[in-house]
Design an enzyme around this catalytic site. Structure first.
Site, PDB file in Angstrom:
ATOM      1  N   GLY A   1      -2.872  -6.229   1.507  1.00  0.00           N
ATOM      2  CA  GLY A   1      -3.197  -6.387   3.037  1.00  0.00           C
ATOM      3  C   GLY A   1      -4.159  -5.100   3.396  1.00  0.00           C
ATOM      4  O   GLY A   1      -4.813  -4.580   2.451  1.00  0.00           O
TER       5      GLY A   1
ATOM      6  N   THR B   1       2.252   0.502   1.161  1.00  0.00           N
ATOM      7  CA  THR B   1       2.905   1.491   0.472  1.00  0.00           C
ATOM      8  C   THR B   1       4.485   2.031   0.899  1.00  0.00           C
ATOM      9  O   THR B   1       5.299   1.930   0.082  1.00  0.00           O
ATOM     10  CB  THR B   1       2.340   3.093   0.399  1.00  0.00           C
TER      11      THR B   1
ATOM     12  N   GLU C   1      -2.015   1.493  -4.670  1.00  0.00           N
ATOM     13  CA  GLU C   1      -3.528   1.869  -4.643  1.00  0.00           C
ATOM     14  C   GLU C   1      -4.364   0.863  -5.938  1.00  0.00           C
ATOM     15  O   GLU C   1      -4.948   1.689  -6.365  1.00  0.00           O
ATOM     16  CB  GLU C   1      -3.970   3.319  -4.307  1.00  0.00           C
TER      17      GLU C   1
ATOM     18  N   GLN D   1      -6.257  -1.179  -6.046  1.00  0.00           N
ATOM     19  CA  GLN D   1      -7.793  -1.323  -6.186  1.00  0.00           C
ATOM     20  C   GLN D   1      -8.439  -0.221  -6.591  1.00  0.00           C
ATOM     21  O   GLN D   1      -9.811  -0.486  -6.687  1.00  0.00           O
ATOM     22  CB  GLN D   1      -8.090  -1.953  -4.436  1.00  0.00           C
TER      23      GLN D   1
END
Ligand code: ZN
Length: 209
Positions: free
Chosen positions: A20, A27, A93, A95
């Site tokens: 998202g 998280t 995280e 990405q």
């Protein structure tokens, strides 16, 4: 329904993706799932990219400061080395890791583990943010969360960058971004939403990765 409720943990492993925009609670959702597994006395390990130094070095910390211990790693291969006997492997995280994360996550699941990866599905220009799209494709379960658009209040799917930078990995959550819906998202414009439009000195082409 929560994937762990559907899946029998004694069987093969699987992959969950939580994705998202920024401020969508990714998280927090990762932490919630990991805490539930820990309460069930499953062995859990959490990893995050070493470059995410916004908060405590050795803890996954969400913006609301509910946190659990984690291990910073500089590459996905380190996750394989450090996963040990974990039943559940959480990765925050996603990405910020390179494409080799896809192979690492696949291998962990093949070994029979539950793997949960949280991350941004799009960058600040609205482009799919690798390796999250590939992880979404191979995952058994994908949860797409939404923030709330600060302009109009609709569900927000985009991260609006508020500062002029062409760096795809710009950190600094609260000051540099705000959640926007599709209609209000302006990827080529950086500036406070409450001010008149200010054109960036960089061209959109120049600000691309
Ligand atoms: Zn909006």
């Amino acid at each position: 329904m929560e994937p762990s409720v559907l899946h029998n943990p004694s069987q093969a492993g699987w992959i969950e993706v939580i994705c998202g925009s920024m401020f969508s609670g990714k998280t927090e959702e990762l932490i919630r799932r990991m805490k539930r597994a820990r309460i069930a006395r499953q062995r859990v390990e959490i990893f995050k990219p070493a470059l995410d130094t916004r908060y405590a070095a050795a803890a996954v910390v969400s913006h609301d400061e509910s946190s659990i211990p984690s291990t910073p790693v500089s590459s996905p291969s380190q996750i394989l080395l450090l996963a040990g006997e974990a039943d559940v492997v959480g990765i925050d995280e996603g990405q910020f890791f390179d494409d080799s994360l896809v192979d690492v996550v696949t291998r962990l699941a093949q070994e029979g583990r539950r793997v949960i990866v949280a991350g941004l599905d799009q960058d600040y220009l609205g482009r799919p943010f690798e390796p999250m799209p590939r992880l979404m494709a191979i995952a058994e379960y994908v949860t797409k969360l939404h923030a709330i658009c600060v302009v109009c209040g609709a569900p927000a799917n985009h991260s609006q960058r508020l500062v002029s930078s062409g760096d795809r990995l710009l950190l600094g959550a609260t000051e540099s971004y705000e959640p926007r819906c599709r209609r209000c998202f302006q990827p080529e414009r950086r500036g406070d939403s409450h001010q008149e439009p200010v054109r960036s000195t960089q061209t959109p082409e120049g600000s691309a990765l």
